[in-house]
Design an enzyme around this catalytic site. Structure first.
Site, PDB file in Angstrom:
ATOM      1  N   PHE A 113       0.853  -1.175   0.000  1.00 40.92           N
ATOM      2  CA  PHE A 113       0.000   0.000   0.000  1.00 40.92           C
ATOM      3  C   PHE A 113       0.894   1.232   0.000  1.00 40.92           C
ATOM      4  CE2 PHE A 113      -2.855   3.165   1.962  1.00 40.92           C
ATOM      5  CZ  PHE A 113      -3.830   3.144   0.984  1.00 40.92           C
ATOM      6  N   ASP A 184       2.311  -5.951   7.229  1.00 42.53           N
ATOM      7  CA  ASP A 184       1.091  -5.138   7.302  1.00 42.53           C
ATOM      8  C   ASP A 184      -0.085  -6.070   7.031  1.00 42.53           C
ATOM      9  OD1 ASP A 184      -1.108  -3.556   6.728  1.00 42.53           O
ATOM     10  OD2 ASP A 184       0.043  -1.994   5.716  1.00 42.53           O
ATOM     11  N   TYR A 209     -10.669  -0.878  10.367  1.00 52.10           N
ATOM     12  CA  TYR A 209     -11.936  -0.419   9.759  1.00 52.10           C
ATOM     13  C   TYR A 209     -12.328  -1.221   8.526  1.00 52.10           C
ATOM     14  CZ  TYR A 209      -8.297   2.466   7.551  1.00 52.10           C
ATOM     15  OH  TYR A 209      -7.151   2.907   6.951  1.00 52.10           O
ATOM     16  N   LYS A 210     -11.499  -2.177   8.150  1.00 51.74           N
ATOM     17  CA  LYS A 210     -11.832  -3.028   6.993  1.00 51.74           C
ATOM     18  C   LYS A 210     -12.571  -4.269   7.500  1.00 51.74           C
ATOM     19  CE  LYS A 210      -7.710  -1.400   4.535  1.00 51.74           C
ATOM     20  NZ  LYS A 210      -8.327  -0.700   3.411  1.00 51.74           N
ATOM     21  N   ARG A 356     -12.428  -3.507  -7.771  1.00 51.74           N
ATOM     22  CA  ARG A 356     -12.056  -4.331  -6.625  1.00 51.74           C
ATOM     23  C   ARG A 356     -13.298  -4.665  -5.805  1.00 51.74           C
ATOM     24  NH1 ARG A 356      -8.229  -2.197  -1.699  1.00 51.74           N
ATOM     25  NH2 ARG A 356     -10.078  -0.971  -1.305  1.00 51.74           N
TER      26      ARG A 356
END
Lengths: 397, 397
Positions: A113, A184, A209-210, A356
């Site tokens: 990321f 990560d 938060y995912k 996605r």
């Protein structure tokens, strides 16, 4: 047995929406509003400053950290919550470089990321000691691990393609070369079984938060392998990571164990939301979740490939080599995704051309998968995506 | 005219409590629960990921930053919210050292909040370039400003004694010596009129959970003087500070202006609470607030000194040289404060011997001031504080 009908009822899912973006922001767990309101009204409102002790706020980053720890194979007391993922990446990186002072390379990949790479760039610019951030193709990482490498810094699951690295193998290789490994887990924690302990990660970081459904801007986590925690000298040496924060000494002394990775005053309303959101995991078997995720994504790939000729799979076909998301390339992917969103099929777009979709069995089943594939087919067949409005890019995609 | 009866009604104040700790954690504004619930249910719950655009979440750190800016004399577009105060201190310090590469001294004082000093220590340890953190007595700061100093890093109001620095004078002196000035406004913003623009601060940082009443762990703010913003190279170069976060480039390019001080995904529930809490300031004249604060503290000092012979004033007697708090020393200050808290008079204790009281005219008046002084008198006269329970120290004081 995990009861996926029960886990689905745990969430508030808007009528008519097919939500395939839980890999970006999880939906609202029904338990969250009351839990946050209780913290606001009964704790902040009634206890005020005494809430830090009386309501147990001060202990929450560790207590909630242990709940996350159980999902990623980390022993009690090795995970603490706070800040954002970018900050946690910085802490891990600065610590790793400090533990390997004679080495000059951070090895990462182009599937990481970008914020992880940016934080590394910023750190290296500050250090100004000739370090190099070496960014290679994901499939070439193993070949670039050598004795110049201070640490490997990888996101286990590629945020665009969903390609999953082999954490234990790459970590073993890093350790054999004397390097440390930072993982990560943004797209791993809550997506499939993770075992940082058996995988031998030195540091692991992630957001909540995912797949952990803590809401916009929920707190991040950091894990440090217990063997090295006491050697870590925090670069972000905030008062709550001090051995005795309320002694108000003028000099910093790192706190015991993982506490040293705390920095400033933690965001307690977000912590309450996360704590409530984590309740769903008490009833989930991670292996079953993983099997179901692979099954649903395989179904989605089959449906899309059968219905849509002009998209190509951007993710590994082998389910064990993916995270819990799938991407399809289309030259007009951005506009196509906007058309999907207008129909209530929520995925997202990642430049340059990937649509996605997060597949989250806690609240997504066959009906949504087939429905999404049908909508995509319709949109492509009718060129419904080809409008100026859908082509116009918003600030957040 | 500021209507202090009206501002008092803005807050939820528990029956029977005299709350003199708004300098540590402000009380709950009545507008907060509904505003946070709306964000949770109507925005997160219904819009999910699309809330970042549709509900304006992505723009909030700047929009709310402008609201804070109006309270500290900062022009629109020069303040942004996020992270914790410790992180913002780190950003300011790293930027200042980068802007003065040939200088090696950070000058601060022993009245600074320890976390600011700790963050500086951590930064300097990472940089490892022979910098010195010089910590002098507050009254000696001016004498130590010379051409070795890269930046002055001071908290305007001493967290224990309430002693207030002369920001414009010290900043002028720093600039005359070619140094930059970083001001921590944790105990200033919302406590009295601040003018970073006329005071010529280069960087200003602060938290919002004290006088700005945003709740436990509310977001911090950072101001950068517009003249130098474009020269700042962020050390914490997170994706939301990137020029184009959603381009997902592999290389960092600092965003325009103050946006570059953003790091990771902001804590939106806390931001909503802060936004609701800030409404009270629309009706407040800061000069009147300041006059009222001085009047109430003068009254408190007079009452305590008339009633209690064994405490000594730890704060400046001249109201213009204080923040909006007052401290009294007592050798058993910790136990005495616990006895006060048991009676519902909430202040706090700062080592080694200071009982600290925040005086916040938005919701505190003469009745509370006199009541608190009477309780203190009673407790001291009766030795009510002298019990093992009150002497036993809790984790958070």
């Amino acid at each position: 047995m995990t009861d996926f009908e029960k886990t689905r009822r745990f969430f508030n899912l808007p009528e008519g929406m097919i939500y395939l973006d839980g890999n970006s922001l999880g939906p609202l767990p029904r338990s969250v509003p009351a839990r946050v309101e209780a913290m606001i009204r009964d704790e902040w409102g009634e206890m005020l400053i005494t809430g830090w002790n009386k309501a147990g706020w001060m202990a929450m980053p560790r207590r909630v950290g242990d709940r996350i720890g159980r999902l990623i194979g980390a022993p009690a007391g090795s995970v603490v919550m706070g800040d954002t993922l970018s900050i946690k990446v910085y802490q891990a990186l600065a610590s790793a470089l400090d533990l390997r002072p004679e080495r000059r390379v951070i090895l990462s990949d182009s599937g990481n990321f970008p914020s992880d790479l940016y934080m590394a760039e910023g750190l290296l610019k500050s250090l100004d000691r000739g370090h190099e951030l070496k960014v290679v193709a994901p499939e070439d990482v193993a070949d670039h691990i050598d004795e110049s490498v201070a640490c490997l810094m990888l996101t286990e699951v590629d945020y665009r393609t969903g390609r999953r690295h082999d954490m234990p193998a790459l970590t073993r290789r890093a350790h054999d070369a004397g390097a440390l490994a930072i993982w990560d887990l943004a797209h791993s924690a809550g997506a499939f079984p993770v075992d940082v302990r058996n995988g031998k990660a030195d540091f692991a970081v992630g957001c909540t938060y995912k797949y952990l459904n803590s809401g916009p801007g929920g707190p991040a986590f950091i894990y440090v392998a217990p063997e090295i925690t006491e050697d870590v000298r925090p670069a972000l040496s905030g008062w709550l990571g001090h051995e005795a924060p309320f002694a108000f000494d003028l000099d910093y002394r790192a706190g015991q164990g993982i506490d040293r990775m705390r920095v400033g005053t933690p965001a307690m309303l977000q912590m309450a939301a996360l704590d409530a959101a984590l309740d769903v995991w008490d009833d989930v078997d991670m292996d079953q979740l993983r099997a179901r995720s692979i099954e649903l994504i395989d179904l989605f790939i089959a449906e899309v490939e059968a219905r849509c000729s002009d998209v190509t799979l951007a993710s590994p076909r082998d389910g064990t080599k993916r995270g819990s998301q799938v991407g399809f390339r289309h030259p007009e992917g951005y506009a196509v995704m906007q058309a999907l969103i207008s129909r209530g099929v929520i995925g997202d777009f990642r430049a340059p051309d990937i649509m996605r979709f997060g597949v989250t069995p806690l609240y997504i089943g066959e009906a949504e998968i087939i429905g999404a594939a049908k909508h995509l087919e319709d949109i492509l067949n009718s060129n419904e995506w080809d409008t100026p409005a859908y082509r116009a890019r918003a600030a957040v995609t």
